[in-house]
Design a protein around this motif. Sequence first.
Motif, short mmCIF file in Angstrom:
data_model
loop_
_atom_site.label_atom_id
_atom_site.label_comp_id
_atom_site.label_asym_id
_atom_site.label_seq_id
_atom_site.Cartn_x
_atom_site.Cartn_y
_atom_site.Cartn_z
N SER A 302 0.83 -1.21 0.00
CA SER A 302 0.00 0.00 0.00
C SER A 302 0.86 1.26 0.00
CB SER A 302 -0.94 0.00 1.22
OG SER A 302 -0.19 0.14 2.43
N GLN A 303 2.15 1.12 0.30
CA GLN A 303 3.05 2.27 0.27
C GLN A 303 3.44 2.65 -1.17
OE1 GLN A 303 6.45 1.58 2.77
NE2 GLN A 303 5.25 0.77 4.46
N GLU A 304 3.16 1.76 -2.12
CA GLU A 304 3.51 2.02 -3.51
C GLU A 304 2.44 2.88 -4.19
OE1 GLU A 304 6.33 1.10 -4.87
OE2 GLU A 304 7.04 -0.14 -3.20
N THR A 305 2.84 3.61 -5.21
CA THR A 305 1.90 4.44 -5.94
C THR A 305 0.98 3.57 -6.80
OG1 THR A 305 3.32 4.70 -7.89
CG2 THR A 305 3.63 6.26 -6.07
N GLN A 306 -0.16 4.10 -7.14
CA GLN A 306 -1.09 3.38 -8.02
C GLN A 306 -0.45 3.11 -9.37
OE1 GLN A 306 -3.93 2.11 -7.05
NE2 GLN A 306 -4.30 1.20 -9.07
N GLN A 307 0.36 4.03 -9.83
CA GLN A 307 1.05 3.85 -11.11
C GLN A 307 1.98 2.64 -11.07
OE1 GLN A 307 3.43 7.22 -12.25
NE2 GLN A 307 3.89 6.41 -14.28
N THR A 308 2.69 2.49 -9.95
CA THR A 308 3.58 1.34 -9.80
C THR A 308 2.79 0.04 -9.76
OG1 THR A 308 5.25 2.65 -8.64
CG2 THR A 308 5.32 0.26 -8.34
N LEU A 327 7.06 -7.27 -7.27
CA LEU A 327 7.19 -6.01 -6.54
C LEU A 327 7.76 -6.25 -5.14
CD1 LEU A 327 6.86 -3.01 -6.25
CD2 LEU A 327 4.40 -3.33 -5.87
N ILE A 328 7.33 -7.32 -4.48
CA ILE A 328 7.91 -7.66 -3.18
C ILE A 328 9.40 -7.93 -3.31
CG2 ILE A 328 7.94 -9.44 -1.39
CD1 ILE A 328 4.90 -9.62 -1.68
N ALA A 329 9.79 -8.60 -4.40
CA ALA A 329 11.22 -8.88 -4.63
C ALA A 329 12.02 -7.59 -4.70
CB ALA A 329 11.39 -9.69 -5.91
N ARG A 330 11.48 -6.60 -5.42
CA ARG A 330 12.19 -5.32 -5.49
C ARG A 330 12.30 -4.67 -4.12
NH1 ARG A 330 10.20 -0.40 -4.12
NH2 ARG A 330 8.55 -0.29 -5.69
N ARG A 331 11.22 -4.71 -3.34
CA ARG A 331 11.24 -4.09 -2.02
C ARG A 331 12.20 -4.82 -1.08
NH1 ARG A 331 7.18 -0.50 -0.72
NH2 ARG A 331 7.27 -1.11 1.49
N LEU A 332 12.35 -6.12 -1.24
CA LEU A 332 13.25 -6.88 -0.37
C LEU A 332 14.72 -6.59 -0.68
CD1 LEU A 332 11.41 -10.33 -0.23
CD2 LEU A 332 11.58 -8.63 1.60
N VAL A 333 15.10 -6.59 -1.96
CA VAL A 333 16.51 -6.30 -2.27
C VAL A 333 16.84 -4.86 -1.92
CG1 VAL A 333 16.69 -8.08 -4.05
CG2 VAL A 333 16.02 -5.75 -4.72
N GLU A 334 15.84 -3.99 -2.00
CA GLU A 334 16.01 -2.59 -1.62
C GLU A 334 16.36 -2.47 -0.14
OE1 GLU A 334 13.59 1.22 -3.41
OE2 GLU A 334 12.44 -0.35 -2.42
N ARG A 335 15.94 -3.45 0.64
CA ARG A 335 16.16 -3.43 2.09
C ARG A 335 17.25 -4.41 2.54
NH1 ARG A 335 11.58 -1.57 0.60
NH2 ARG A 335 10.34 -0.11 1.87
N ASP A 376 11.44 -0.90 -13.07
CA ASP A 376 11.41 -0.34 -11.72
C ASP A 376 12.82 -0.33 -11.10
OD1 ASP A 376 10.17 0.84 -9.57
OD2 ASP A 376 9.31 -1.01 -8.78
N LEU A 377 13.56 -1.40 -11.30
CA LEU A 377 14.93 -1.43 -10.78
C LEU A 377 15.77 -0.30 -11.39
CD1 LEU A 377 15.62 -5.28 -10.86
CD2 LEU A 377 15.34 -3.87 -8.82
#
Length: 495
Positions: A302-308, A327-335, A376-377
């Motif tokens: 829910s923290q992501e934009t509607q466009q994303t 999308l979760i994969a991107r958020r995980l490597v980001e962290r 996205d990356l």
Amino acid sequence: MFDSRQFQSILHQLMGRRQFFENIGSGIYGAALASMLCRDAYGEIEADSTTSQGSRQTFDLAPRRPNFEPKAKAVIHLFMNGGPSQMDLFDPKPELDRRHGQSYFEKIAGEVESPGSGGALMRTPFKFAQHGQSGMWVSNAMPHFAKCVDDVAMIRSMHTVNLTHEPALYHIHSGRTIPGQPSLGSWVTYGLGSESANLPAYVVLDDPLGLPVNGTQSWASGYLPPIYQGTRFKATGTPVLNLDREFDEPDEVTNAERSLIGRLDRLHRSRRPGQAQLDARIASYELAARMQLMAPEALDLSQETQQTLEAYGIGDKITDSYGRRCLIARRLVERGVRFVQLYIDSQIWDTHDHLQTELQKACDRTDKPVAALLNDLKARGLFDSVLVLWGGEFGRLPIAQLRGGDESVTSGRDHNKNAFTCWMAGAGIKAGTVHGSTDEIGLMAVEDRVSVSDWHATILHLLGLHYSDLYYERNGLKEKLTGVDQARVIKEILA
């Protein structure tokens, strides 16, 4: 209480001098055996336990120095269960158009898993076109990926050693065709540890519709300590079960409880050295406690934009599930998660029949989310530090597999171990390149052939690890991801 003379007298009555030395000799052998077994279970003691080279005494997820400066800090592995068809997606074969319907089965009967259903040469039902500045060929089954070809290196000359799913899955994930071996993700986290103290180093995002045919063994740690196995996250509902607190309480109380539990765990462990399962369980509980703070935020889309969300296909019935995982994969490597692996259903790429409709369904579910992940990356400045892998366990044959009915509709393709296609993108990859080729009908990899061991060696190289220096000592052997195979880094696809 006995004095020493009484003890010696009793000992003399129980055994003679010869028996005494025989028994003490057995004790020495037993001590030696215990030492060897301990070393096999926990590795050799190393002078520098912070290096990733070889076995070591300490098994944890603390960050470790690579062998050399890495190109990639994290990996996202998009694994396509079942064996995508190379000549229908990435490797066009005009010769199949010209020779469609010609008998060919008798020439490759030994390479067919289901010989009773082998047919003639079969052209692709899809249309190919060149895309991007690189002019890379992609079929119309993947319109979104076609726009990303200038970001990837396509390897058309992959080959493996077994044409049955289970052994092929073991091979692509662990370098061996047998179960019980450490997975690629386990080797990576064993060698490098994690950049995040509050999330697992190795996360698996499997499909709620089904596991691969070999179950959870694709992300097992094998003979490596269990702390290095993959941690499964759910893409829908509660991503990690039993993570929330049972009831609300002040943070100070929670921290005091955890501190006390930690001291008790360390005391318990100090009295039971050499227990890998115990160490892993304690580490897992401690990580779970830390994840209570970090995981909900990392997995909150829910923290992501509607466009994303729309770019990943989230909200669309067909792409929602795989889009969420991408999308979760991107958020995980980001962290700071080191290795993220995505699976898709049980075997959706296993197109033994109804090739056109079934292959299109697989592409429809994955094509848009994968393209969104690459874009996205790049947009978030992660593309130069994250390595993205796409591919399955083997490819498909150029002949039709017949299942009855109208063959023009029902025919599919059987397994092919001698040729398949995969691609790599991101950190350290020479984008817009095509490496290797197959013969004129797509049956065999013939030019610049790439083995599974070569592929593994290249991934480790991009992470700053030399495949021959990353080992685990077991039963007197230095076990490696690439085993005893001669491997080479595919330098032609490296930037």
